[in-house]
Design an enzyme around this catalytic site. Structure first.
Site, PDB file in Angstrom:
ATOM      1  N   SER A 232     -80.575  -9.427  37.881  1.00 12.03           N
ATOM      2  CA  SER A 232     -79.133  -8.785  37.565  1.00 12.03           C
ATOM      3  C   SER A 232     -77.984  -9.475  38.368  1.00 12.03           C
ATOM      4  CB  SER A 232     -79.411  -7.182  38.297  1.00 12.03           C
ATOM      5  OG  SER A 232     -78.459  -6.463  37.853  1.00 12.03           O
TER       6      SER A 232
ATOM      7  N   ASP B 169     -82.280  -2.384  28.371  1.00  7.25           N
ATOM      8  CA  ASP B 169     -81.347  -2.099  29.727  1.00  7.25           C
ATOM      9  C   ASP B 169     -80.290  -1.164  29.410  1.00  7.25           C
ATOM     10  OD1 ASP B 169     -79.947  -2.999  32.093  1.00  7.25           O
ATOM     11  OD2 ASP B 169     -80.682  -4.869  31.959  1.00  7.25           O
TER      12      ASP B 169
ATOM     13  N   HIS C 164     -83.911  -1.862  32.939  1.00  9.91           N
ATOM     14  CA  HIS C 164     -83.185  -2.854  33.821  1.00  9.91           C
ATOM     15  C   HIS C 164     -84.322  -2.892  35.008  1.00  9.91           C
ATOM     16  CE1 HIS C 164     -80.099  -5.030  35.436  1.00  9.91           C
ATOM     17  NE2 HIS C 164     -79.758  -4.473  36.808  1.00  9.91           N
TER      18      HIS C 164
END
Length: 256
Positions: free
Chosen positions: A128, A199, A232
Site C-alpha cells: 500500500s 481493491d 486490499h
C-alpha cells in the site's frame, strides 16, 4: 536504537521539518546472508506486523528490515495523525506530492541499506503506502537523486510493490529520458507489482496506471500481476509469487 530523527532540506518555503521514525524490526537470515530488503508497511500500520509474516517465508538468505513510519497528520484522513511515510491526499495525478516527506523517508530507508556488506544485494518492498514509498525509491535510484537534488546513494537490485501506487508520476518520463544513465538504470531495475482487482482502498486501475507510467518512463524490467477478486490485502499465492520472483531476480541459493 530503534528510533531516529531525520531532517532534510527540501527547498520549500517551509524550510526544514524533522521527522521522528518509529521502531525498526529486523529479521535475521537463517542461512547465508545474500540479500537485504527493507520492507515498508501501509498507512497506520507498523514494522512489527510485517516482520512476523516475512519471517515465515521460505527465504532463508534474506535479511528483512521493517522500519516504522513517523506519526503525522494525513490529508487523506482529514488531518488525523497516524503512521505514514509521507502525507497523501486523493490518489490521483492531480493531487500534489509531499516531496519533503517522500525524500525524508526515502533517505531513512536508504540509510539502512548503506551499511550492508558490499557483497549483499539490496532491495525495497512494501504494501500500500509502503509500496508507493518503494516505487518512489526506485525512481530516485534511476534518476540518481532524490526530488530535492541530493544524490541517491544505493544501487537497488529489486523492488516489490503490493497494492500500491506511484507518487511523483507527473514528468517522470521526461526526467528519465533526458539522461542516458538514468534510462539505463531504469531499464535494468527489476520491479514486481501486484494488485487485487477488487481493491477498494487503492483501486486496481490506479495500480495498473502506475505500472503503465513506470513502463513508458523506461522501467522495462517490470512485472505486473493481478489477483482476481482480491481486495486490499495479501494472500498466500501472492506471497509465493513474491518469493519465487525474489529468488530468481536476486539469484538466491537454497530458497524454496
Amino acid at each position: 536504537m530503534s528510533y531516529s530523527h531525520y531532517t532534510m532540506a527540501s527547498g520549500s518555503r517551509t524550510g526544514r521539518r524533522t521527522f521522528e521514525f518509529g521502531r525498526t524490526y529486523v529479521v535475521r537470515p537463517k542461512g547465508k546472508h545474500q540479500a537485504t530488503i527493507v520492507w515498508l508497511h501501509g498507512l497506520g500500520d507498523n514494522g512489527s506486523s510485517w516482520s512476523q509474516l516475512l519471517e515465515s517465508l521460505p527465504l532463508p538468505n534474506i535479511k528483512w528490515i521493517c522500519p516504522t513510519a513517523p506519526t503525522r497528520p494525513v490529508a487523506l484522513l482529514g488531518g488525523f495523525p497516524c503512521t505514514a511515510w509521507f502525507d497523501a491526499g486523493e490518489l490521483s495525478e492531480e493531487s500534489p506530492d509531499d516531496w519533503e516527506g517522500l525524500d525524508a523517508s526515502a533517505a531513512h530507508i536508504a540509510n539502512f541499506l548503506s551499511t550492508e556488506p558490499s557483497d549483499v544485494k539490496v532491495g525495497i518492498g512494501g504494501f500500500s503506502m509502503g509500496a508507493a514509498m518503494a516505487l518512489y525509491s526506485a525512481t530516485a535510484c534511476a534518476l540518481g537523486r532524490y526530488g530535492n537534488g541530493i544524490p541517491y546513494p544505493i544501487n537497488l537490485r529489486a523492488v516489490v510493490g503490493l497494492s500500491g501506487w506511484l507518487p511523483g508520476s507527473r514528468g517522470l518520463r521526461n526526467k528519465i529520458q533526458v539522461s542516458h544513465e538514468a534510462a539505463r538504470r531504469a531499464a535494468s531495475l527489476p520491479i514486481l507489482l501486484s494488485h487485487g482487482t477488487c481493491d477498494d482502498v487503492v483501486p486496481y486501475k490506479i495500480g495498473e496506471k502506475s505500472a503503465h507510467s513506470l513502463n513508458i518512463a523506461g522501467f522495462w524490467n517490470l512485472t505486473f500481476k493481478n489477483y482476481e477478486g482480491i481486495g486490499h490485502y495479501t494472500v498466500p499465492k501472492e506471497m509465493d509469487e513474491v518469493c519465487n520472483w525474489l529468488t530468481t531476480k536476486l539469484c538466491l541459493e537454497g530458497s524454496r
